[in-house]
Write an enzyme that holds these catalytic residues in place. Sequence first.
Site, PDB file in Angstrom:
ATOM      1  N   GLU A  98       4.898  -0.901   9.127  1.00  0.00           N
ATOM      2  CA  GLU A  98       3.781   0.494   8.309  1.00  0.00           C
ATOM      3  C   GLU A  98       3.179  -0.441  10.278  1.00  0.00           C
ATOM      4  OE1 GLU A  98       0.469   1.249   6.429  1.00  0.00           O
ATOM      5  OE2 GLU A  98       1.162   0.460   4.928  1.00  0.00           O
ATOM      6  N   ASP A 110       7.285 -14.270  -3.260  1.00  0.00           N
ATOM      7  CA  ASP A 110       7.286 -13.728  -4.324  1.00  0.00           C
ATOM      8  C   ASP A 110       6.057 -12.533  -3.938  1.00  0.00           C
ATOM      9  OD1 ASP A 110       8.349 -11.008  -5.832  1.00  0.00           O
ATOM     10  OD2 ASP A 110       8.957 -13.109  -7.371  1.00  0.00           O
ATOM     11  N   HIS A 127      -4.361   4.957  14.609  1.00  0.00           N
ATOM     12  CA  HIS A 127      -2.809   4.615  14.099  1.00  0.00           C
ATOM     13  C   HIS A 127      -2.345   5.405  14.768  1.00  0.00           C
ATOM     14  CE1 HIS A 127      -3.151   3.264   9.983  1.00  0.00           C
ATOM     15  NE2 HIS A 127      -4.247   3.138  10.477  1.00  0.00           N
ATOM     16  N   LYS A 154      -5.557  -1.570  -1.037  1.00  0.00           N
ATOM     17  CA  LYS A 154      -4.156  -1.207  -0.484  1.00  0.00           C
ATOM     18  C   LYS A 154      -4.337  -2.421   1.211  1.00  0.00           C
ATOM     19  CE  LYS A 154      -0.719   0.833   1.585  1.00  0.00           C
ATOM     20  NZ  LYS A 154      -0.438   0.922   3.448  1.00  0.00           N
TER      21      LYS A 154
END
Length: 421
Positions: free
Chosen positions: A79, A273, A370, A257
Site C-alpha cells: 500500500e 503471524d 496519498h 485500520k
Amino acid sequence: MAEDWQHGFYRRSLIDRQVRLVQGRQLDPATLKQLQANMTMQHNLVIENYITDYRLPEGVALGLVVNGKNYTVPMATEEPSVIAAASNGAKRVAQSGGFFAEAKERYLVGQVVLTDVENPERVTTDLLMHQDELLQVANGAHPSMKKRGGGAKHLRIRQVGDFISVDLLIDVQQAMGANTVNTMVEAVAQNLRQSGYHVLTAILSNLADQSLVAVTCRVNFTALATPQFDGASVAEKIAKLSELAQVDPYRAATHNKGIMNGIDAAVLASGNDWRAIESGAHAYAAKDGHYKGLATWHLDGEQLVGQLTLPMPVGVVGGSIKLTPQSKVNYQISGIQTAQELARVIVSLGLAQNLAALRALATAGIQAGHMRLQYRSLAMSVGATTAEVEILVDQLQQHAHVDATLAREILREMRSQHGTN
C-alpha cells in the site's frame, strides 16, 4: 468434481504442478517462466500445493525512537504511503522525546472448553482444586519450554454461556508459541476426557490480552504545524477525531485500520503471524462491549498525548520466524533481539502510523498525501516504464479527475512525442 489436471496435484513435484496449471489452462505457457523465476525450493516444503513466491515490496520506517533507542524498522506492504506515514509520525514524536513502551507479563492463552456441564459451580471448584495437577500435565507435554523457564504458569476457569473454558496462561519465552500452546492444551484436554469431562475443543486463543504492550508519547504542538495550520489547532482536531473513534464504530474501524497498516507490515517483515495480531487487536478493540478506536489522543498543556495498548504476542524464534533469508536480514536491520523488544517497537510504530493519519485528516485531508504515491501505482498499472513513471505522475497531478483511461491517454501522447510508440 475435480478436473483431470487437479487429481493428485499435491503429490506432484513443484515443476509438474506448474506444468499442470498450463495443461489445465489456468496459466498461459508464456507466464510459466515467471512462476519459475520467483520460486524458492525451500518454500516448497513450507505450504501445500506450492507453485511460486508472491512478493511484496519491503521498505524501512526511519527514526522510530522507543525508550531512547532509535530503530530502523523493516515493513512489507503493497500500500502506497504507509511507510512514508510511519516515518513521518515517528519523526514528529522523536522531536518531542520519542515513544515510551512497556511490555508487561507475556502469556499466551490456551483454552480447553467443556460442554454438557450439568453443575458448573461444582465443576469449577473441582478444576481449581486440581489446577496444580493440570499445570503439570500441560508442562509435561512440552518439557523443554519448562526447562527454559517458561511453560504453563496459571490456570483460570470461566463460565461462558453453557460452556466452561479452562484457560491456561503459558509463558512461551522468545517464541511465537502457537504450536507450544496447542500441544499443552491438547494434553490437558485428554486428561480431562479421561476424568469424564466432555471436551468440545482445545486450542490457542488469539485474544492475547495477557501479552499487552502499552505505549505513550507526547508531541509538542510545534511538531504538528503545517504552512496552512498552526500546531495547536491541528492538535485540537486530532483530539476530536480520537474522541469520535471512541463513540462511532464506523470511524473506529478506519481509525484502527490505519494503526494496523503499520503493525501488519512490521509483523509480516518480522516473520510473525500478522493474521493472529490483526484478529487479537480487533477483539481487544471491543473488550468493553462495543468496538472503538485503539489509540487515543488528548491535549495536555501545549502537548498532544497519545496512548495505545495492544495485545502483541510476537516472537523472535520458532514458527516461520527467520524461515526465509529476508526475515533473517530484517532482524539485522532492526537490531531487535528479544520478543519484548519487538513487541514494544511494533506497537510504537502503530501509534506513529495513527498520528500521521490523524494529522493528515486534520490538515490537508488524507488524499493529499496519498495522491502522488497512488499515481505512481496507476502509472505502473497502465504500463509506464521506470523512466516514464515520474513524468506521467507529474502530468496526472495537473488534472482534477484522474483514472486509468486518462493515464493511458497521456502515456500514449508522451510516447508519440518521443517517438517510442
